[in-house]
Scaffold this motif. Structure first.
Motif, PDB file in Angstrom:
ATOM      1  N   VAL A   1      -4.156  10.487   6.356  1.00  0.00           N
ATOM      2  CA  VAL A   1      -4.921   9.555   5.520  1.00  0.00           C
ATOM      3  C   VAL A   1      -5.130   8.247   6.294  1.00  0.00           C
ATOM      4  CG1 VAL A   1      -4.927   8.253   3.363  1.00  0.00           C
ATOM      5  CG2 VAL A   1      -4.022  10.597   3.408  1.00  0.00           C
ATOM      6  N   ALA A   2      -4.038   7.737   6.852  1.00  0.00           N
ATOM      7  CA  ALA A   2      -4.099   6.454   7.579  1.00  0.00           C
ATOM      8  C   ALA A   2      -5.122   6.510   8.711  1.00  0.00           C
ATOM      9  CB  ALA A   2      -2.717   6.112   8.130  1.00  0.00           C
ATOM     10  N   GLU A   3      -5.281   7.688   9.295  1.00  0.00           N
ATOM     11  CA  GLU A   3      -6.196   7.823  10.437  1.00  0.00           C
ATOM     12  C   GLU A   3      -7.662   7.566  10.073  1.00  0.00           C
ATOM     13  OE1 GLU A   3      -3.350  10.616  13.236  1.00  0.00           O
ATOM     14  OE2 GLU A   3      -5.002  11.583  12.127  1.00  0.00           O
ATOM     15  N   ALA A   4      -7.953   7.528   8.768  1.00  0.00           N
ATOM     16  CA  ALA A   4      -9.332   7.219   8.351  1.00  0.00           C
ATOM     17  C   ALA A   4      -9.710   5.772   8.670  1.00  0.00           C
ATOM     18  CB  ALA A   4      -9.499   7.493   6.858  1.00  0.00           C
TER      19      ALA A   4
ATOM     20  N   ALA B   1       2.690  -4.376   2.460  1.00  0.00           N
ATOM     21  CA  ALA B   1       2.471  -3.239   3.363  1.00  0.00           C
ATOM     22  C   ALA B   1       1.696  -2.144   2.652  1.00  0.00           C
ATOM     23  CB  ALA B   1       3.813  -2.678   3.836  1.00  0.00           C
ATOM     24  N   ILE B   2       0.938  -1.397   3.453  1.00  0.00           N
ATOM     25  CA  ILE B   2       0.329  -0.147   2.982  1.00  0.00           C
ATOM     26  C   ILE B   2       0.940   0.955   3.835  1.00  0.00           C
ATOM     27  CG2 ILE B   2      -1.830   1.100   2.570  1.00  0.00           C
ATOM     28  CD1 ILE B   2      -3.298  -1.599   3.095  1.00  0.00           C
ATOM     29  N   LEU B   3       1.514   1.947   3.190  1.00  0.00           N
ATOM     30  CA  LEU B   3       2.004   3.115   3.909  1.00  0.00           C
ATOM     31  C   LEU B   3       1.101   4.279   3.500  1.00  0.00           C
ATOM     32  CD1 LEU B   3       5.845   2.857   3.134  1.00  0.00           C
ATOM     33  CD2 LEU B   3       4.555   1.673   4.913  1.00  0.00           C
TER      34      LEU B   3
ATOM     35  N   TYR C   1       4.508   9.147   7.535  1.00  0.00           N
ATOM     36  CA  TYR C   1       3.632   8.051   7.127  1.00  0.00           C
ATOM     37  C   TYR C   1       3.379   7.121   8.308  1.00  0.00           C
ATOM     38  CZ  TYR C   1       4.604   9.131   2.186  1.00  0.00           C
ATOM     39  OH  TYR C   1       4.707   9.733   0.963  1.00  0.00           O
ATOM     40  N   LEU C   2       2.279   6.364   8.212  1.00  0.00           N
ATOM     41  CA  LEU C   2       2.033   5.233   9.109  1.00  0.00           C
ATOM     42  C   LEU C   2       1.965   3.983   8.223  1.00  0.00           C
ATOM     43  CD1 LEU C   2      -0.839   6.569  11.457  1.00  0.00           C
ATOM     44  CD2 LEU C   2       1.646   6.751  11.781  1.00  0.00           C
ATOM     45  N   ALA C   3       2.113   2.797   8.846  1.00  0.00           N
ATOM     46  CA  ALA C   3       2.121   1.550   8.071  1.00  0.00           C
ATOM     47  C   ALA C   3       1.111   0.557   8.606  1.00  0.00           C
ATOM     48  CB  ALA C   3       3.519   0.930   8.118  1.00  0.00           C
ATOM     49  N   MET C   4       0.560  -0.268   7.706  1.00  0.00           N
ATOM     50  CA  MET C   4      -0.135  -1.491   8.148  1.00  0.00           C
ATOM     51  C   MET C   4       0.304  -2.622   7.225  1.00  0.00           C
ATOM     52  SD  MET C   4      -4.184  -2.074   7.402  1.00  0.00           S
ATOM     53  CE  MET C   4      -4.106  -3.868   7.462  1.00  0.00           C
ATOM     54  N   PHE C   5       0.234  -3.851   7.735  1.00  0.00           N
ATOM     55  CA  PHE C   5       0.820  -4.964   6.995  1.00  0.00           C
ATOM     56  C   PHE C   5      -0.222  -5.960   6.513  1.00  0.00           C
ATOM     57  CE2 PHE C   5       4.136  -3.136   9.608  1.00  0.00           C
ATOM     58  CZ  PHE C   5       5.054  -2.839   8.602  1.00  0.00           C
ATOM     59  N   VAL C   6       0.034  -6.445   5.300  1.00  0.00           N
ATOM     60  CA  VAL C   6      -0.860  -7.407   4.643  1.00  0.00           C
ATOM     61  C   VAL C   6       0.008  -8.545   4.091  1.00  0.00           C
ATOM     62  CG1 VAL C   6      -2.660  -5.709   4.155  1.00  0.00           C
ATOM     63  CG2 VAL C   6      -0.790  -5.994   2.525  1.00  0.00           C
ATOM     64  N   ASN C   7      -0.536  -9.309   3.143  1.00  0.00           N
ATOM     65  CA  ASN C   7       0.193 -10.498   2.694  1.00  0.00           C
ATOM     66  C   ASN C   7       0.644 -10.467   1.242  1.00  0.00           C
ATOM     67  OD1 ASN C   7      -0.383 -12.203   5.203  1.00  0.00           O
ATOM     68  ND2 ASN C   7      -2.386 -11.444   4.567  1.00  0.00           N
ATOM     69  N   THR C   8      -0.070  -9.721   0.408  1.00  0.00           N
ATOM     70  CA  THR C   8       0.234  -9.731  -1.028  1.00  0.00           C
ATOM     71  C   THR C   8       0.068  -8.325  -1.605  1.00  0.00           C
ATOM     72  OG1 THR C   8      -2.067 -10.043  -1.719  1.00  0.00           O
ATOM     73  CG2 THR C   8      -0.785 -12.048  -1.269  1.00  0.00           C
ATOM     74  N   GLY C   9       0.500  -8.192  -2.857  1.00  0.00           N
ATOM     75  CA  GLY C   9       0.361  -6.912  -3.534  1.00  0.00           C
ATOM     76  C   GLY C   9      -1.091  -6.553  -3.779  1.00  0.00           C
ATOM     77  N   THR C  10      -1.839  -7.544  -4.224  1.00  0.00           N
ATOM     78  CA  THR C  10      -3.263  -7.311  -4.462  1.00  0.00           C
ATOM     79  C   THR C  10      -3.939  -6.827  -3.188  1.00  0.00           C
ATOM     80  OG1 THR C  10      -3.302  -9.063  -6.111  1.00  0.00           O
ATOM     81  CG2 THR C  10      -5.411  -8.446  -5.150  1.00  0.00           C
TER      82      THR C  10
END
Ligand SMILES: Cc1ncc(COP(=O)(O)O)c(C=O)c1O
Length: 390
Positions: free
Chosen positions: A270-273, A263-265, A100-109
């Motif tokens: 898929v992440a590469e899109a 986070a989105i993993l 997997y790869l990860a990107m980070f956000v702030n909330t669940g929504t």
């Protein structure tokens, strides 16, 4: 009787949260205190957020240290804490079916919104612009923004918000969800334990059939771990109980123990899109949030910590089953039936116990993961006095 604070709140705040008559001013471990010094056993944990409890010394130390060092720089720059956290989360998520790869956000929504965009974008860059539909389960809750709301079932949250996102649909039945997947489907999105719907684990067979059908059609399988993730179910991810290997995983709540972070993993292909510019967040993954989340993940991912969550969770289940009907859940997230949930919550608070309501006749308990047997005993003493009818 309305306090001065309640009166002022009525004048200056949006009234979108209903009646709030309790103001908490301090917390320590599994307890919260109001302005009069009254102590409450906190079985809400900020709605499954404060997994390490309140004013946890380790979390506080990290916050103090990072506040003196660096809060925010934006994603124009490489952030060491993101790399460290991504390394941990992607390792924890990988069950041998590809990295997997990860990107980070702030909330669940925000995590879910990103996941939904990623699903469409993935289909688009792989030559399937026609695959735009997203299918969600009945009783789902994925958030309040237009995309996440469009895959959230509760009609009350949707009223007056239409038109929602075209092609995003909530199934009427669990079986029906499997049948709704077709050649136009970009993804399906599930919670493995539906928290807002009353803390109800989804049938493993339905989840497996959904995942298999999605795979067959080239649709992505998204698991929303916003509430179930970070140890809440006694495993680091809830999906581990169900033997699943999601294409996309979304997280938030417990990840920052109260510092907003998510986070989105996604599996690497898929992440590469998401190529540069396709998605982003000003605050997501800032050094402050990352420092806290790295600390939280180090503590919670320890197998001994998770083992203890399962053991204490089992004690809580036994207590609940001795006193209530309709007890469902996993780890340290449980729902049970009462006659009048709003009244039950109010009476519990009067006795020094905080719980959340997740249906007119349904209570949810999601204590901090650090609760001990003595807290479960204290909980039982209070519920014994109350019963289901109050
Ligand atoms: C399963 C699930 N997904 C998404 C959300 C939305 O998260 P947030 O309130 O952080 O935006 C929640 C919040 O309760 C949730 O339980």
């Amino acid at each position: 009787m309305k306090t001065a604070l309640m009166q002022l709140a009525d004048q200056v705040l949006f009234q979108n949260y209903g009646k709030r008559d309790l103001a908490l001013v301090r917390g320590e471990g599994a307890y919260l205190y109001d302005g009069d010094g009254k102590r409450y056993l906190d079985f809400t944990a900020g709605i499954a957020v404060c997994n390490l409890g309140h004013a946890h010394p380790g979390v506080t130390e990290v916050i103090e240290r990072q506040a003196r060092t660096l809060l925010h720089v934006s994603n124009l720059f490489l952030i060491e804490g993101q790399v460290a956290l991504a390394e941990k989360l992607t390792r924890l998520a990988d069950r041998g079916t590809g990295p997997y790869l990860a990107m980070f956000v702030n909330t669940g929504t925000e995590a879910n919104e990103g996941a939904l965009k990623l699903a469409r974008r993935y289909q688009y860059v792989n030559g399937h612009p026609e695959k735009t539909r997203v299918v969600a389960l009945p009783h789902s809750f994925h958030g309040r923004t237009m995309g996440s709301l469009s895959v959230t079932s509760n009609p009350k949250y949707r009223e007056g918000m239409t038109p929602l996102v075209p092609g995003f649909e909530v199934a009427d039945t669990y079986e029906g969800a499997v049948e709704m997947l077709d050649e136009q489907t970009a993804a399906c999105i599930v919670e493995v334990v539906q928290g807002e719907a009353g803390v109800r684990p989804v049938d493993q067979d339905v989840l497996h059939r959904l995942a298999a059908r999605a795979k067959e059609l080239g649709a992505l399988f998204i698991v929303d771990e916003v509430q179930t993730g970070v140890g809440r179910t006694g495993r680091f991810f809830g999906f581990e109980h169900f033997d699943l290997s999601p294409d996309i995983i979304t997280m938030a709540k417990g990840l920052g123990n109260g510092i907003p972070t998510g986070a989105i993993l996604a599996k690497r292909h898929v992440a590469e899109a998401f190529t540069p510019g396709m998605h982003g967040s000003t605050f997501g993954g800032n050094p402050f949030a990352m420092a806290v989340a790295n600390y939280v993940v180090d503590v919670v991912s320890n197998p001994a910590f998770l083992e203890r969550v399962r053991t204490v969770g089992e004690s809580l289940r036994q207590v609940l089953e001795a006193h209530f009907e309709g007890v469902t859940g996993l780890g340290l997230m449980w729902g049970f039936d009462v006659d009048d949930a709003a009244l039950w919550r109010q009476r519990a608070a009067e006795r020094g116990l905080l719980v959340t309501v997740c249906g007119p006749k349904r209570i949810r308990v999601v204590p901090p993961l650090i609760v001990e047997d003595k807290h479960i005993e204290e909980f039982e003493t209070i519920v014994k006095q109350m019963g289901r009818a109050v």
